[in-house]
Enzyme design. Structure first.
Site, PDB file in Angstrom:
ATOM      1  N   ASN A   1       0.721  -1.226  -0.146  1.00  0.00           N
ATOM      2  CA  ASN A   1      -0.017  -0.145  -0.001  1.00  0.00           C
ATOM      3  C   ASN A   1       0.756   1.439  -0.047  1.00  0.00           C
ATOM      4  O   ASN A   1       1.648   1.689   1.008  1.00  0.00           O
ATOM      5  CB  ASN A   1      -0.926  -0.133   1.282  1.00  0.00           C
ATOM      6  CG  ASN A   1      -1.815   1.361   1.236  1.00  0.00           C
ATOM      7  OD1 ASN A   1      -1.877   2.090   0.463  1.00  0.00           O
ATOM      8  ND2 ASN A   1      -2.462   1.424   2.353  1.00  0.00           N
TER       9      ASN A   1
ATOM     10  N   GLY B   1     -16.566   3.848  -2.892  1.00  0.00           N
ATOM     11  CA  GLY B   1     -18.000   3.658  -3.223  1.00  0.00           C
ATOM     12  C   GLY B   1     -18.251   3.991  -4.481  1.00  0.00           C
ATOM     13  O   GLY B   1     -17.518   4.300  -5.471  1.00  0.00           O
TER      14      GLY B   1
ATOM     15  N   CYS C   1      -2.415   5.253   0.507  1.00  0.00           N
ATOM     16  CA  CYS C   1      -3.483   5.770   1.404  1.00  0.00           C
ATOM     17  C   CYS C   1      -3.361   7.004   1.566  1.00  0.00           C
ATOM     18  O   CYS C   1      -2.367   7.921   1.918  1.00  0.00           O
ATOM     19  CB  CYS C   1      -3.184   4.982   2.960  1.00  0.00           C
ATOM     20  SG  CYS C   1      -4.397   5.417   3.755  1.00  0.00           S
TER      21      CYS C   1
ATOM     22  N   GLY D   1     -15.691   1.262  -6.167  1.00  0.00           N
ATOM     23  CA  GLY D   1     -16.782   1.478  -6.365  1.00  0.00           C
ATOM     24  C   GLY D   1     -17.769  -0.038  -6.912  1.00  0.00           C
ATOM     25  O   GLY D   1     -18.900   0.133  -7.422  1.00  0.00           O
TER      26      GLY D   1
ATOM     27  N   THR E   1     -15.765  -0.973  -0.603  1.00  0.00           N
ATOM     28  CA  THR E   1     -17.225  -0.590   0.318  1.00  0.00           C
ATOM     29  C   THR E   1     -18.368  -0.993   0.277  1.00  0.00           C
ATOM     30  O   THR E   1     -19.103  -1.356   1.364  1.00  0.00           O
ATOM     31  CB  THR E   1     -17.455   0.938  -0.295  1.00  0.00           C
ATOM     32  OG1 THR E   1     -16.299   1.770   0.190  1.00  0.00           O
ATOM     33  CG2 THR E   1     -18.463   1.681   0.520  1.00  0.00           C
TER      34      THR E   1
END
Ligand SMILES: Cc1cc2nc3c(=O)[nH]c(=O)nc-3n(C[C@H](O)[C@H](O)[C@H](O)COP(=O)(O)OP(=O)(O)OC[C@H]3O[C@@H](n4cnc5c(N)ncnc54)[C@H](O)[C@@H]3O)c2cc1C
Ligand SMILES: Cc1cc2nc3c(=O)[nH]c(=O)nc-3n(C[C@H](O)[C@H](O)[C@H](O)COP(=O)(O)O)c2cc1C
Ligand code: FES
EC number: 1.3.-.-
Lengths: 290, 334
Positions: B137, B227, B140, B254, B276
């Site tokens: 990662n 999302g 972030c 999403g 999400t």
């Protein structure tokens, strides 16, 4: 205890007071293992992505034999408004039972005080029902409910609790019903003067109420549990969004958090760093018409 | 896994190979939206999924950012969790064994404040059985050090990937940020430095404000948007990434339904991560997997690999045989 997702049927929807609705849900997979103080995540939008997230609601009443639960909802934004408009017969997506509930007293001789500010009555009612049916069956006079709201129109009628023998004190900020002042004023008026303290106190209400109550009980020898709030996305401990600043007994300055959906929502207020809690934004209802 | 083991002859073959990483199907869960996996075991059989990417792990436990950490936005949410996690030691002791027991394919998302921290994490995790791959990662948006700072600079990104590569032979996924001018540039840097796979996207740097209180809705002021609201951005990022590099790409952003996932696959993602949507519906990832299977049956697609990357950008005018100027036509105009 398993958590489940199910389509719950809305059997009834009633307006109980200004801006407050009571929904009766048929959720036969969730209700049997549910306990007072626990909550459910309710998906408000039937389809589509707005509002996207589910909303948390405490169990207000549990009718286990029938697989029914009731939730009490105060309209504060788009999600709660949509839910309040849902017609009986429709279904909502529900996940539960979630979180830790109240620790119920074990002895009938305990004097138990309930402090409910506004919609804070929601989870306390389930516990009151439970105690009336178990430990305090036959001793309702040892259950004392302090229930306050801004004004008479926002109070939910609780005649049946009074009839059952629960000692009830109602207060309103504007004096339109019961005593004028906050629910905490009412509590302090009784118990500051009393030589004896209640054995237990359960509370749920606004942030100012909780902060002041936490301060009041800190100097007294009472066993306390509060149902607390935080913004939630999942309700099941996955997103880590629902943090509240917590006290680390070993290092008071350390940055520590509790997660309301897993460690709570019922918590001992001594575990919270109230000085670090930011209020959730409370939007006036006119926002919808702008 | 034998070629002949399919129980129903009509069942589509959903297996995908992402370089060295072989998965039973292309549906994974996205880091930070599926906890440590165990949170979801009441709701679904974790072994059914292609894989589980666990919450980002650092060397030392991290408390995360002050609340409020969440806000809802139109068709999406903002978060500033700040990479709260239990640290690698407790992860290995408390979280990994029960997860392994459930038969899940486990991918560990790693993060550090320095290049050396990433490398050290990789070497600690390398020796452990039951870890299928590492996801680095570097994207972030919610932390001050490390995080996105590494993911927005191709040289830094390459340094992190190379340092991790040097310490592990596990398949490596590098998770890219959309908060850059050219995602292709970072993608190439990460791939060249030894990343076997790329995943995109992480959350989109964003903000929400309350006009009455005049306060930002997050204590951190800015956060990461996720999302349905970010799906078009994510699709574009995947599109640009698959064209920039030759390695497999995992699409994230999403994805709520099987149809969303299929959009990413057709654009060229070899697998997808569901984020999400898990928070909204705990069974979302399984629904998406079942939906993809149904789609394949209905469309007569025997193997999902036949479908991946089949985006048709050729322009067609039904009554003309002249091509338009968007792209040279891939085949004869219909
Ligand atoms: C464990 C738990 C139990 C709850 N039980 C009840 C209950 O029994 N009855 C009830 O009426 N409400 C309850 N709530 C609060 C309820 O979940 C929120 O009022 C609701 O999520 C707001 O949704 P909305 O879409 O109407 O508002 P939004 O449009 O999302 O927000 C409107 C305003 O409400 C604030 N808000 C948003 N989420 C919360 C929240 N979780 N808590 C407090 N304020 C919030 C926001 O800051 C915003 O300004 C509970 C919350 C938690 C965490
Ligand atoms: C609450 C939350 C926490 C997240 N934590 C991490 C994390 O620890 N590591 C990481 O690489 N991505 C993290 N992400 C990003 C997601 O993995 C994913 O890339 C992003 O949410 C976009 O996908 P979505 O729109 O499907 O959610 C997090 C996202 C959310 C919403
Ligand atoms: S609401 Fe997601 S962890 Fe508590």
């Amino acid at each position: 205890m398993p958590r489940v997702q199910e389509k719950a049927k809305i059997l009834e929807s009633h307006k109980e007071a200004e801006g407050t609705y009571r929904l009766v849900l048929y959720a036969p997979k969730i209700v049997p293992t549910a306990r007072p103080g626990q909550f459910v995540m309710v998906r408000v939008a039937s389809e589509g992505a707005d509002p996207l997230l589910a909303r948390p609601f405490s169990f207000h009443r549990l009718h286990k034999e029938d697989g029914l639960c009731e939730i009490l909802l105060r309209v504060v934004g788009a999600g709660t408004r949509l839910l309040s408009q849902r017609q009986p017969g429709s279904s909502v997506d529900v996940v539960g039972p979630l979180g830790r509930g109240f620790t119920a007293p074990t002895r009938s001789d305990e004097t138990v005080v309930f402090v409910a500010g506004g919609i804070g009555i929601a989870p306390l009612r389930a516990l009151l029902d439970h105690l009336l049916a178990t430990t305090h069956k036959g001793h309702p006079e040892r259950l004392h409910l302090y229930y306050g709201a801004r004004s008479a129109s926002e109070l939910i009628a609780l005649h049946d609790l009074k009839r059952a023998g629960v000692v009830s004190v109602v207060s309103t900020d504007d004096g339109s019903a019961g005593e004028r002042g906050t629910v905490l004023d009412a509590v302090q008026k009784r118990w500051n003067a009393s030589s004896q303290m209640p054995n237990r106190l359960y509370a749920c209400g606004s942030l100012p109420m909780q902060v002041n109550l936490a301060r009041w009980v800190r100097r007294r020898d009472i066993w306390v549990e509060m149902s607390l709030e935080s913004m939630m996305a999942c309700g099941i401990g996955a997103c880590l969004g629902c943090a509240l600043p917590a006290v680390d007994p070993e290092d008071p300055q350390a940055q520590r958090y509790l997660h309301v959906c897993q460690d709570g929502p019922v918590l001992d207020p001594k575990r919270i760093r109230w000085d670090k809690v930011q209020p959730l934004i409370a939007r006036p209802l006119i926002s919808a018409s702008l | 896994m034998g070629q002949s083991a399919t129980p129903h002859s009509s069942a589509p073959d959903l297996r995908v190979s992402l370089g060295p990483l072989h998965l039973a199907n292309p549906v994974l869960t996205a880091s930070g939206t599926f906890g440590y996996g165990l949170e979801f075991s009441d709701f679904l059989d974790l072994s059914r999924l292609g894989g589980i990417v666990v919450k980002g792990i650092s060397l030392k436990p991290r408390p995360g950012n002050p609340p409020p950490r969440l806000a809802e936005t139109p068709c999406g949410m903002l978060n500033a969790i700040g990479l709260e996690n239990v640290g690698v030691e407790r992860f290995l002791r408390d979280k990994l064994p029960p997860l392994r027991q459930r038969g899940a394919v486990i991918i560990v998302n790693i993060l550090g404040n320095t290049v050396e921290e990433y490398a050290e994490l990789a070497s600690v995790l390398s020796g452990v059985s039951g870890i299928a791959a590492l996801e680095i990662n570097i994207s972030c948006p919610n932390v001050k050090r490390g995080g996105m700072a590494f993911g927005t600079d191709p040289h830094m990104a390459a340094q992190v990937v190379a340092a991790v590569r040097a310490r592990t032979s596990l398949p490596l996924i590098t998770k890219l940020s959309p908060n850059v001018t050219s995602i292709a540039e970072i993608a190439r840097a990460a791939h060249d430095a030894g990343s076997d796979i790329l995943s995109c996207i992480n959350t989109v740097s964003a903000m929400a404000v309350d006009p009455f209180s005049r306060r930002p809705k997050l204590a951190n002021i800015v956060g990461g948007l996720s999302g349905p609201a970010i799906k078009p951005i994510a699709l574009r990022c995947v599109y640009e990434t698959v064209r920039a590099v030759s390695c497999p790409v995992i699409g994230i952003g999403g994805i709520q339904t099987a149809m969303d996932a299929l959009e990413f696959l057709v654009v060229g993602a070899s697998a997808v991560q569901v984020g999400t949507a898990n928070l909204v519906h705990p069974r979302a990832s399984l629904h998406i997997l079942e939906g993809i299977e149904k789609f394949c049956r209905h469309q007569g697609i025997g193997a999902i690999t036949d479908y991946i990357g089949t985006l048709d950008t050729a322009c067609r005018f039904p009554f003309a045989d002249e091509s338009c100027s968007v792209e040279p036509p891939a085949r004869e105009p219909v």
